[in-house]
Design a protein around this motif. Sequence first.
Motif, PDB file in Angstrom:
ATOM      1  N   PHE A  59       1.013  -0.798   0.085  1.00  0.00           N
ATOM      2  CA  PHE A  59       0.297  -0.093  -0.089  1.00  0.00           C
ATOM      3  C   PHE A  59       1.037   1.194   0.429  1.00  0.00           C
ATOM      4  CE2 PHE A  59       0.348  -1.671   4.569  1.00  0.00           C
ATOM      5  CZ  PHE A  59       0.820   0.004   5.388  1.00  0.00           C
ATOM      6  N   GLU A  60       0.605   2.631  -0.362  1.00  0.00           N
ATOM      7  CA  GLU A  60       1.337   3.815  -0.482  1.00  0.00           C
ATOM      8  C   GLU A  60       0.483   4.219   0.260  1.00  0.00           C
ATOM      9  OE1 GLU A  60       0.664   4.841  -4.729  1.00  0.00           O
ATOM     10  OE2 GLU A  60       1.266   3.046  -5.538  1.00  0.00           O
ATOM     11  N   VAL A  61       1.547   5.070   0.995  1.00  0.00           N
ATOM     12  CA  VAL A  61       1.494   6.245   2.040  1.00  0.00           C
ATOM     13  C   VAL A  61       1.698   7.587   1.310  1.00  0.00           C
ATOM     14  CG1 VAL A  61       1.283   7.646   4.363  1.00  0.00           C
ATOM     15  CG2 VAL A  61       1.735   5.177   3.327  1.00  0.00           C
ATOM     16  N   SER A  62       0.881   8.211   0.879  1.00  0.00           N
ATOM     17  CA  SER A  62       0.840   9.325   0.347  1.00  0.00           C
ATOM     18  C   SER A  62       1.660  10.848   1.247  1.00  0.00           C
ATOM     19  CB  SER A  62      -0.835  10.055   0.166  1.00  0.00           C
ATOM     20  OG  SER A  62      -1.418  11.709   1.172  1.00  0.00           O
ATOM     21  N   ASN A  63       2.041  11.930   0.846  1.00  0.00           N
ATOM     22  CA  ASN A  63       3.096  13.311   1.555  1.00  0.00           C
ATOM     23  C   ASN A  63       1.457  13.865   2.149  1.00  0.00           C
ATOM     24  OD1 ASN A  63       5.328  12.364   0.969  1.00  0.00           O
ATOM     25  ND2 ASN A  63       5.450  13.255  -1.450  1.00  0.00           N
TER      26      ASN A  63
END
Length: 131
Positions: A73-77
């Motif tokens: 999963f990706e974590v946004s800035n």
Amino acid sequence: MKTTVSGFLVVVLLALSGCGAESGPPEFKVLTSDAVVTNALPAIRKVCPGLDKYSAQFSNVRVEQQFRTAILFEVSNSSKIPDAYKAGGHTCFVEIDDEGKNIFIEKMACKSICQDQTTTADGQLKLSLTE
């Protein structure tokens, strides 16, 4: 005039009907047909409380077959995850062993998300799903 007022009231009532609905606590979900992930996910959520807590901050949740089966999963800035975790911009990997009994997490930021704390063990984090 009666029709206009009636129509307006129907629209207002429909809008208000969803206002008090409880959505329940957040839950980390992975849409997959992979049996290892499906079977292990409840235990993963239990040993990684941060996954549920911050699930709304993740995007592109997916499963990939690598050395092990991995949930990515990706974590946004711009996420609302604590800055101390330094998780913004990361892609996290939660690897599951073939038996579905252990998970492994490499990155410090991803370990912090999983455990919902800044202090995590050095090196690879290995968590048992059978305890």
